[in-house]
Design an enzyme around this catalytic site. Structure first.
Site, PDB file in Angstrom:
ATOM      1  N   CYS A 374      55.928  59.940  23.656  1.00  0.00           N
ATOM      2  CA  CYS A 374      56.231  60.372  22.281  1.00  0.00           C
ATOM      3  C   CYS A 374      57.738  60.386  22.067  1.00  0.00           C
ATOM      4  O   CYS A 374      58.210  60.879  21.046  1.00  0.00           O
ATOM      5  CB  CYS A 374      55.632  61.744  22.019  1.00  0.00           C
ATOM      6  SG  CYS A 374      56.227  62.992  23.151  1.00  0.00           S
ATOM      7  N   GLU A 408      54.601  57.195  18.580  1.00  0.00           N
ATOM      8  CA  GLU A 408      54.009  57.215  19.916  1.00  0.00           C
ATOM      9  C   GLU A 408      54.036  55.780  20.444  1.00  0.00           C
ATOM     10  O   GLU A 408      53.865  54.840  19.678  1.00  0.00           O
ATOM     11  CB  GLU A 408      52.550  57.689  19.773  1.00  0.00           C
ATOM     12  CG  GLU A 408      51.867  58.059  21.042  1.00  0.00           C
ATOM     13  CD  GLU A 408      52.119  59.503  21.466  1.00  0.00           C
ATOM     14  OE1 GLU A 408      52.778  60.256  20.728  1.00  0.00           O
ATOM     15  OE2 GLU A 408      51.652  59.855  22.569  1.00  0.00           O
TER      16      GLU A 408
END
Ligand code: SAH
Length: 418
Positions: A374, A408
Site C-alpha cells: 500500500c 495498492e
C-alpha cells in the site's frame, strides 16, 4: 501567490509553482487558476490554508459529497475517476521504474465497508481537513453509502433523547467519542461500535439501531484520539460477515479488514492467479484474507502475523470456510526457512519489509514472491534490494481507495538463475 496548478503531488495536493518555489493547494486539480491568501508549513512544505479558485480547470467534475473540501476524508472527488486512475498509474509507474496499469475499483461510491465517525462537541462527522480538533457535521458519507445515514440519524436521536455528553478533545471531557460503522457489502450485515470515555451508557442505546446485526460498546480510557477501546459489552452477533468470492470472513470491532470489499475480491483473485506450486507462506497475514482464500483454492497455506488477535481471527476464518491452513503468531524478524515454500506472499505495513526479512529472503531464495503493497515508496526500496536475486515478472495497481491519493500494488517476482 497566484497561478495555475500544474500537477498533483504524490499526496494528491495541487502543486503551484513560482520559480523554484512550490506551494501545495488541497482540493484543487491541474489547470485550476488559484490565488493563495494564507499558508503554513507542513513537514517543511508550504501548504495553502486559505485560497480562491479564480478559474476552475475544465477537467473538474462535480464531487458527489456536499462536504467535499471541508471534510478531511477525501481529496480527489472533484477529479474525474479516469484522471484519478491516471494520476495513480503515473505515480506507481514512476516509483517502480516501469509502466504500470491501475485497475479501477468496480464501485466508486458506497464502496467503503468501514468509517470511523467522530462524536464531539464540535460536531458528529469527520475531522475538518487540516485539523485534529474540529469535526465537520455529516448526515451521510457517500463513500460508505446509505447505511451511514441510517446510523447517524439514529445516533442523533439517541443523543437528543438521552442527552449523553459529547467529547471535548481539548479538555479530554465528555462521554461519547467515536462511532465506527462497518458493513458487509456482500452480506448486508451491519456492525456499529460506540467508543466512549469511562462512564454509564444508557440502557436504551441498542434500541436505536434495530437494523444493525452487531452493536458494540467500547471504552477508551486514554487521551489518545483513537476509534477503538476495550469492549464493555455487545448486543446481537459477536461478529459480522463479509464475503469475497466464495470465502466468508468474520469481522470484529478490533480486527482489520480490507476497506473496499468490491476491489478486495479482485485483490485476492489477483494474488491467487500469481501463486505458483503448492506450498504458500502468507506473511503479515492479518485475519487471513489471502491465506484463507488460497487455502480454499487448494494451496497448502501457512500464515505469519505478529498480532495474536488477528491470528485468532484467521484461525476462525479457516474453520468457518472448512479449509485447512495454519496461522502462527510470529514476527517478520523470526521467520523460519523460507526455501520450504513455493510461493511467499508478503503484505507488510506501510513501512515495508523489515531489513532482516529482506536478507532472509535473499538467503533462502524462495522461487516465487508476491509483494502486495500500500506504499509505492517502501515497495520501490524493497524491490531494489530484492533485484539482487529476483526479477519483477508482473506488476499491477489496484484502486482500493477511490477519491484518495492511495494506491495498492501487486508485484510478482521470480528468482532468476545465475
Ligand atoms: N494481509 C492482511 C493484512 C495486512 S496489514 C489482510 O489483507 O487482511 C499488515 C499486517 O502486518 C498487520 O496485520 C500487522 O499486524 C502485521 N504486522 C505488523 N508488523 C509485523 C511484524 N513485525 N511481524 C509480523 N507481522 C506484522
Amino acid at each position: 501567490m497566484r497561478g495555475v496548478i500544474e500537477r498533483l503531488s504524490d499526496e494528491g495536493l495541487g502543486v503551484l509553482r513560482a520559480g523554484r518555489r512550490e506551494m501545495l493547494i488541497p482540493h484543487t486539480v491541474p489547470g485550476d487558476t488559484v490565488e493563495v491568501l494564507r499558508w503554513r508549513r507542513k513537514k517543511r512544505k508550504p501548504i495553502a490554508t486559505e485560497f480562491k479558485v479564480l478559474e476552475p480547470s475544465p477537467i473538474r467534475t462535480e464531487p458527489k459529497c456536499p462536504y467535499f473540501g471541508r471534510c478531511g476524508g477525501c481529496l480527489l472527488q472533484h477529479l474525474p475517476y479516469k484522471e484519478q486512475l491516471k494520476f495513480k498509474a503515473e505515480k506507481l509507474s514512476r516509483y517502480l521504474g516501469m509502466e504500470v496499469e491501475v485497475l479501477p475499483s468496480p464501485v466508486i461510491y458506497g464502496h467503503r465497508n468501514r468509517i470511523d465517525v467522530v462524536i464531539s462537541t464540535s460536531g458528529v462527522g469527520f475531522r475538518r481537513y487540516g485539523t485534529w480538533w474540529e469535526a465537520v457535521d455529516i448526515e451521510e458519507c457517500p463513500v460508505f453509502g446509505e447505511t451511514s445515514g441510517k446510523v447517524l440519524k439514529a445516533l442523533r436521536e439517541f443523543i437528543e433523547e438521552e442527552k449523553p455528553s459529547l467529547y471535548d478533545i481539548r479538555r479530554n471531557e465528555g462521554f461519547l467519542r467515536y462511532i465506527v460503522i462497518r458493513e458487509g457489502k456482500f452480506t448486508g450485515d451491519v456492525m456499529i461500535n460506540l467508543v466512549t470515555k469511562e462512564g454509564n451508557l444508557p440502557e436504551s442505546f441498542p434500541d436505536y439501531f434495530p437494523f444493525a446485526s452487531s452493536i458494540y460498546w467500547s471504552v477508551n480510557r486514554t487521551e489518545s484520539d483513537v476509534s477503538y477501546g476495550d469492549v464493555q459489552r455487545f448486543w446481537g452477533e459477536e461478529f459480522i460477515r463479509e464475503r469475497l468470492d466464495d470465502v466468508v470472513y468474520l469481522i470484529h470491532p478490533n480486527s482489520f479488514f480490507q476497506t473496499n470489499s468490491y476491489q478486495a475480491v479482485n485483490l485476492v483473485k489477483k494474488v491467487a492467479e500469481l501463486v505458483d506450486g503448492e506450498r504458500v507462506l502468507d506473511l503479515y497475514s492479518g485475519v487471513g484474507t489471502f491465506g484463507v482464500y488460497l487455502a480454499k483454492r487448494g494451496f497448502k497455506v501457512e500464515g505469519i502475523e505478529i498480532n495474536p488477535f488477528a491470528v485468532e481471527m484467521a484461525r476462525k476464518n479457516t474453520e468457518l470456510n472448512g479449509v485447512s491452513a495454519e496461522f502462527h503468531v510470529r514476527s517478520d524478524r523470526d521467520v523460519e526457512n523460507l526455501s520450504e515454500y513455493d510461493t511467499v506472499v508478503v503484505d507488510p505495513p506501510r513501512a515495508g519489509l523489515h531489513p532482516k526479512l529482506v536478507r532472509k529472503i535473499l538467503k533462502d531464495e524462495p522461487e516465487r514472491l508476491i509483494y502486495v503493497s500500500c506504499n509505492p515508496k517502501t515497495l520501490s526500496n524493497n524491490l531494489s534490494q530484492l533485484r539482487e536475486k529476483y526479477r519483477v515478472e508482473y506488476a499491477v495497481g489496484l484502486d482500493m481507495f477511490p477519491h484518495t491519493p492511495h494506491v495498492e500494488a501487486v508485484v510478482g517476482l521470480r528468482k532468476f538463475d545465475i
